[in-house]
Design an enzyme around this catalytic site. Structure first.
Site, PDB file in Angstrom:
ATOM      1  N   THR A  28      31.316   4.098  51.651  1.00  0.00           N
ATOM      2  CA  THR A  28      30.845   5.181  52.497  1.00  0.00           C
ATOM      3  C   THR A  28      30.677   6.454  51.674  1.00  0.00           C
ATOM      4  OG1 THR A  28      31.958   4.258  54.433  1.00  0.00           O
ATOM      5  CG2 THR A  28      31.428   6.607  54.508  1.00  0.00           C
ATOM      6  N   THR A  31      27.014   8.750  47.553  1.00  0.00           N
ATOM      7  CA  THR A  31      26.672   7.830  46.459  1.00  0.00           C
ATOM      8  C   THR A  31      26.495   6.417  46.993  1.00  0.00           C
ATOM      9  OG1 THR A  31      28.043   9.217  45.026  1.00  0.00           O
ATOM     10  CG2 THR A  31      27.257   7.157  44.106  1.00  0.00           C
ATOM     11  N   ASP A  84      35.984  10.312  44.932  1.00  0.00           N
ATOM     12  CA  ASP A  84      36.067  11.769  44.820  1.00  0.00           C
ATOM     13  C   ASP A  84      36.678  12.184  43.486  1.00  0.00           C
ATOM     14  OD1 ASP A  84      35.088  12.405  47.533  1.00  0.00           O
ATOM     15  OD2 ASP A  84      36.883  11.327  48.153  1.00  0.00           O
ATOM     16  N   GLY A  96      37.025  11.469  51.058  1.00  0.00           N
ATOM     17  CA  GLY A  96      36.371  12.723  51.402  1.00  0.00           C
ATOM     18  C   GLY A  96      35.484  12.579  52.627  1.00  0.00           C
ATOM     19  N   GLU A 103      37.799   1.460  53.916  1.00  0.00           N
ATOM     20  CA  GLU A 103      37.450   1.212  52.513  1.00  0.00           C
ATOM     21  C   GLU A 103      38.558   0.416  51.832  1.00  0.00           C
ATOM     22  OE1 GLU A 103      34.718   5.222  51.785  1.00  0.00           O
ATOM     23  OE2 GLU A 103      36.814   5.202  51.164  1.00  0.00           O
TER      24      GLU A 103
END
Length: 219
Positions: A28, A31, A84, A96, A103
């Site tokens: 997520t 990028t 991050d 972030g 994740e």
């Protein structure tokens, strides 16, 4: 190159790690979004994806890439996501975007974690970026007090609710010299769902994009 162009370049480089005929784990963030867009060009080569957030799932579906429930997937050869911060041991700070719990779950199922980032994210010591901690709503104040005892300055990310219905405390002021130990200590606070340190299970490969368009690989 702009930072966004660097992110796009390193995201495209991650396509080399995609295993044809398999399910791809997708992270997520900005990028990861570039990776999803790049993946759309070779979507005919994969069987689908598992997304770590509702936002990523919608982006994948918008490209016509099948999104599968993790409970229906036995094996994920490769997970691709941003970070991050990263140190040289490939310990990461993530979250972030607020998707740290999902994740971390998808990473746990994946055999290989490819992290993609611009080279500004590489640091000697983690902690300059505030460490996200996902908490059960009723435990927010208690967890914040415990974080203060540990030397952090927790800030409630007001107005933000995770996909799991929880809250985020962003912890400022930490200099994280022992990421694995701190990850475990934070997770042992009652009311914490998980925290944004990916150290017990770090990245396997870190692709770093430079302002000159180059991409270097750390393992």
């Amino acid at each position: 190159m702009t930072q966004d162009e660097i992110k796009k370049r390193v995201a495209e480089a991650a396509l080399d790690h995609v295993v044809a005929g398999t399910i791809i784990g997708i992270g997520t963030g900005s990028t990861a979004n570039h990776f999803i867009d790049a993946l759309a060009r070779i979507k005919h080569k994969i069987d689908g994806a598992v997304a770590s957030s509702e936002a990523s799932a919608k982006r994948l579906q918008g490209h016509g890439i099948p999104v599968l429930d993790l409970n229906a997937v036995d094996d994920i050869p490769v997970y691709v996501d941003g970070a991050d911060e990263s140190n040289r041991y490939l310990h990461l700070i993530k979250g972030g975007g607020g998707a740290l719990t999902r994740e971390k779950i998808v990473v746990a199922v994946s055999r290989k974690f490819v992290c993609i980032a611009d080279d500004s994210k590489l640091v000697d010591t983690l902690g300059r970026f505030p460490l996200p901690v996902e908490v059960i709503p009723m435990a927010r104040s208690y967890v914040a007090r415990e974080l203060v005892k540990m030397g952090g300055r927790p800030v409630w990310r007001q107005g933000f609710i995770t996909d799991n219905g929880n809250l985020i405390l962003d912890v400022h002021g930490l200099s994280i010299s022992e990421p694995v130990a701190l990850e475990a200590r934070l997770n042992n606070i009652v009311g914490v769902v998980t925290n944004g340190l990916f150290a017990a299970r770090p990245a396997d490969v870190l692709l770093l994009g430079g302002s000159d368009g180059s991409v270097r690989t750390l393992t």
